[in-house]
Motif scaffolding. Structure first.
Motif, PDB file in Angstrom:
ATOM      1  N   SER A  64       1.427  -1.379   0.530  1.00 50.61           N
ATOM      2  CA  SER A  64       0.924  -0.218  -0.201  1.00 50.61           C
ATOM      3  C   SER A  64      -0.422  -0.531  -0.833  1.00 50.61           C
ATOM      4  CB  SER A  64       1.924   0.209  -1.278  1.00 50.61           C
ATOM      5  OG  SER A  64       3.154   0.617  -0.701  1.00 50.61           O
ATOM      6  N   ARG A  65      -0.540  -1.735  -1.363  1.00 48.42           N
ATOM      7  CA  ARG A  65      -1.798  -2.116  -2.000  1.00 48.42           C
ATOM      8  C   ARG A  65      -2.928  -2.185  -0.989  1.00 48.42           C
ATOM      9  NH1 ARG A  65      -3.355  -3.352  -6.565  1.00 48.42           N
ATOM     10  NH2 ARG A  65      -5.226  -4.569  -6.949  1.00 48.42           N
ATOM     11  N   TYR A  66      -2.664  -2.801   0.170  1.00 49.43           N
ATOM     12  CA  TYR A  66      -3.684  -2.855   1.215  1.00 49.43           C
ATOM     13  C   TYR A  66      -4.184  -1.452   1.548  1.00 49.43           C
ATOM     14  CZ  TYR A  66      -2.286  -7.697   2.373  1.00 49.43           C
ATOM     15  OH  TYR A  66      -2.027  -9.031   2.342  1.00 49.43           O
ATOM     16  N   LEU A  67      -3.245  -0.518   1.707  1.00 44.28           N
ATOM     17  CA  LEU A  67      -3.590   0.834   2.143  1.00 44.28           C
ATOM     18  C   LEU A  67      -4.255   1.647   1.035  1.00 44.28           C
ATOM     19  CD1 LEU A  67      -0.310   1.617   4.122  1.00 44.28           C
ATOM     20  CD2 LEU A  67      -2.537   0.994   5.071  1.00 44.28           C
ATOM     21  N   LEU A  68      -3.753   1.526  -0.189  1.00 47.44           N
ATOM     22  CA  LEU A  68      -4.331   2.265  -1.303  1.00 47.44           C
ATOM     23  C   LEU A  68      -5.781   1.861  -1.543  1.00 47.44           C
ATOM     24  CD1 LEU A  68      -1.322   2.191  -3.797  1.00 47.44           C
ATOM     25  CD2 LEU A  68      -2.323   4.250  -2.769  1.00 47.44           C
ATOM     26  N   LYS A  69      -6.068   0.576  -1.409  1.00 50.40           N
ATOM     27  CA  LYS A  69      -7.430   0.108  -1.640  1.00 50.40           C
ATOM     28  C   LYS A  69      -8.395   0.604  -0.573  1.00 50.40           C
ATOM     29  CE  LYS A  69      -8.232  -4.020  -3.208  1.00 50.40           C
ATOM     30  NZ  LYS A  69      -8.775  -3.664  -4.531  1.00 50.40           N
ATOM     31  N   GLU A  70      -7.873   1.076   0.544  1.00 45.86           N
ATOM     32  CA  GLU A  70      -8.719   1.625   1.603  1.00 45.86           C
ATOM     33  C   GLU A  70      -8.771   3.142   1.571  1.00 45.86           C
ATOM     34  OE1 GLU A  70     -10.575  -0.378   3.511  1.00 45.86           O
ATOM     35  OE2 GLU A  70      -9.741  -1.968   2.273  1.00 45.86           O
ATOM     36  N   GLY A  71      -8.183   3.752   0.551  1.00 43.83           N
ATOM     37  CA  GLY A  71      -8.308   5.181   0.368  1.00 43.83           C
ATOM     38  C   GLY A  71      -7.170   6.023   0.915  1.00 43.83           C
ATOM     39  N   PHE A  72      -6.116   5.387   1.415  1.00 45.01           N
ATOM     40  CA  PHE A  72      -4.990   6.149   1.953  1.00 45.01           C
ATOM     41  C   PHE A  72      -4.053   6.575   0.822  1.00 45.01           C
ATOM     42  CE2 PHE A  72      -6.219   3.323   5.486  1.00 45.01           C
ATOM     43  CZ  PHE A  72      -6.493   4.274   6.446  1.00 45.01           C
ATOM     44  N   VAL A  73      -3.325   7.650   1.059  1.00 45.22           N
ATOM     45  CA  VAL A  73      -2.287   8.105   0.134  1.00 45.22           C
ATOM     46  C   VAL A  73      -0.973   7.483   0.608  1.00 45.22           C
ATOM     47  CG1 VAL A  73      -1.038  10.088  -0.786  1.00 45.22           C
ATOM     48  CG2 VAL A  73      -3.503  10.260  -0.307  1.00 45.22           C
ATOM     49  N   VAL A  74      -0.280   6.789  -0.290  1.00 40.26           N
ATOM     50  CA  VAL A  74       0.882   5.999   0.122  1.00 40.26           C
ATOM     51  C   VAL A  74       2.100   6.311  -0.725  1.00 40.26           C
ATOM     52  CG1 VAL A  74       1.776   3.668   0.487  1.00 40.26           C
ATOM     53  CG2 VAL A  74      -0.664   4.119   0.822  1.00 40.26           C
ATOM     54  N   GLN A  75       3.243   6.430  -0.054  1.00 39.48           N
ATOM     55  CA  GLN A  75       4.523   6.468  -0.750  1.00 39.48           C
ATOM     56  C   GLN A  75       5.345   5.293  -0.235  1.00 39.48           C
ATOM     57  OE1 GLN A  75       6.827  10.111  -0.647  1.00 39.48           O
ATOM     58  NE2 GLN A  75       8.725   9.052  -1.161  1.00 39.48           N
ATOM     59  N   GLY A  76       5.685   4.369  -1.135  1.00 35.55           N
ATOM     60  CA  GLY A  76       6.455   3.194  -0.744  1.00 35.55           C
ATOM     61  C   GLY A  76       7.914   3.347  -1.123  1.00 35.55           C
ATOM     62  N   VAL A  77       8.818   3.007  -0.184  1.00 35.85           N
ATOM     63  CA  VAL A  77      10.258   3.168  -0.398  1.00 35.85           C
ATOM     64  C   VAL A  77      10.977   1.900   0.055  1.00 35.85           C
ATOM     65  CG1 VAL A  77      12.298   4.536   0.174  1.00 35.85           C
ATOM     66  CG2 VAL A  77      10.070   5.651   0.001  1.00 35.85           C
ATOM     67  N   THR A  78      11.883   1.384  -0.781  1.00 35.08           N
ATOM     68  CA  THR A  78      12.667   0.206  -0.404  1.00 35.08           C
ATOM     69  C   THR A  78      14.067   0.562   0.081  1.00 35.08           C
ATOM     70  OG1 THR A  78      13.350  -0.077  -2.715  1.00 35.08           O
ATOM     71  CG2 THR A  78      11.433  -1.339  -1.970  1.00 35.08           C
ATOM     72  N   ASP A  79      14.482   1.793  -0.140  1.00 35.19           N
ATOM     73  CA  ASP A  79      15.796   2.255   0.319  1.00 35.19           C
ATOM     74  C   ASP A  79      15.577   3.199   1.498  1.00 35.19           C
ATOM     75  OD1 ASP A  79      18.281   3.535   0.700  1.00 35.19           O
ATOM     76  OD2 ASP A  79      18.814   3.277  -1.409  1.00 35.19           O
ATOM     77  N   SER A  80      15.975   2.767   2.681  1.00 32.75           N
ATOM     78  CA  SER A  80      15.728   3.564   3.887  1.00 32.75           C
ATOM     79  C   SER A  80      16.485   4.879   3.874  1.00 32.75           C
ATOM     80  CB  SER A  80      16.078   2.756   5.138  1.00 32.75           C
ATOM     81  OG  SER A  80      17.403   2.248   5.063  1.00 32.75           O
ATOM     82  N   ARG A  81      17.562   4.960   3.087  1.00 39.35           N
ATOM     83  CA  ARG A  81      18.286   6.232   2.992  1.00 39.35           C
ATOM     84  C   ARG A  81      17.418   7.288   2.305  1.00 39.35           C
ATOM     85  NH1 ARG A  81      23.445   3.705   0.020  1.00 39.35           N
ATOM     86  NH2 ARG A  81      21.670   2.843  -1.136  1.00 39.35           N
TER      87      ARG A  81
END
Length: 216
Positions: free
Chosen positions: A113-130
């Motif tokens: 998420s950090r890699y992507l956010l720093k490049e300007g992407f909008v990110v939603q990170g989830v640890t529970d696949s459900r």
């Protein structure tokens, strides 16, 4: 043979090559330190000596990542550290995109998420696949890309891909998996996976794959 030579030989393993397991562990260690040092710098607004100390930590981790990559893949030349952007430097221009990141390891979600956010992407990170599966079903057009692990509890990456394609067949998928997991081309095709990356993830390879999949 001199006693000095014998002593040196005793300190050197017969096979001192970096194994895939070692490389995997070292890469994860450097990536976690790097991501957390960047977060500390931004959260505290480090300046002066504190910023310089953090920059040295970041630089050491980047060199460590490059060294591990070069040892595991000798044909790859370690990157010049000057090419790396400062953690507090301006973001690079990228293709806008909304990305759903799914992995049961919290550290992996935070790093990606950090890699992507720093490049300007909008990110939603989830640890529970459900939860990820529910989000996709509830609003299949909320994301432009699904980035998911393969091996996860509750809902596997394969099942998540099938769920997603039931409601959004055109959504591109970037799948990541452990270095010892073999997934055939046929499996990837059946799941609608556009690209596959191996863990531990390389930052530049990840960003390049995301840009390819988000480019019209």
């Amino acid at each position: 043979m001199s006693s000095q030579t014998e002593g040196k030989n005793l300190l050197i393993p017969e096979d001192s090559r970096l194994t895939r397991e070692h490389g995997h562990a070292f890469k994860n260690i450097f990536s976690i330190i790097l991501a957390n040092a960047e977060m500390i710098g931004e959260t505290l607004g480090a300046t002066g000596p504190e910023q310089r100390r953090l920059e040295r930590i970041l630089e050491a981790c980047r060199r460590g990542e490059d060294l591990v990559r070069h040892i595991r893949n000798p044909e790859d030349t370690p990157a010049d550290s000057k090419q790396h952007r400062s953690a507090w430097g301006p973001a690079l221009a990228t293709t806008p995109g909304r990305i759903l990141v799914v992995d049961d390891e919290k550290d992996i979600v935070e790093i990606i998420s950090r890699y992507l956010l720093k490049e300007g992407f909008v990110v939603q990170g989830v640890t529970d696949s459900r939860i990820a599966s529910e989000n996709v079903r509830a609003n299949p057009f909320a994301f432009d890309l699904l980035l998911t692990d393969f091996d996860m509890p509750f809902v596997s990456g394969a099942t998540l891909c099938r769920t997603m394609h039931e409601v959004r067949p055109d959504l591109p998928v970037l799948m990541v998996t452990g270095y010892d997991r073999h997934i055939s081309t046929e499996q990837l095709s059946d799941l609608g996976v556009a690209e596959l990356l191996m863990k531990p993830l390389d930052r530049q390879a990840l960003l390049a794959a995301v840009r390819r999949l988000l480019t019209p």
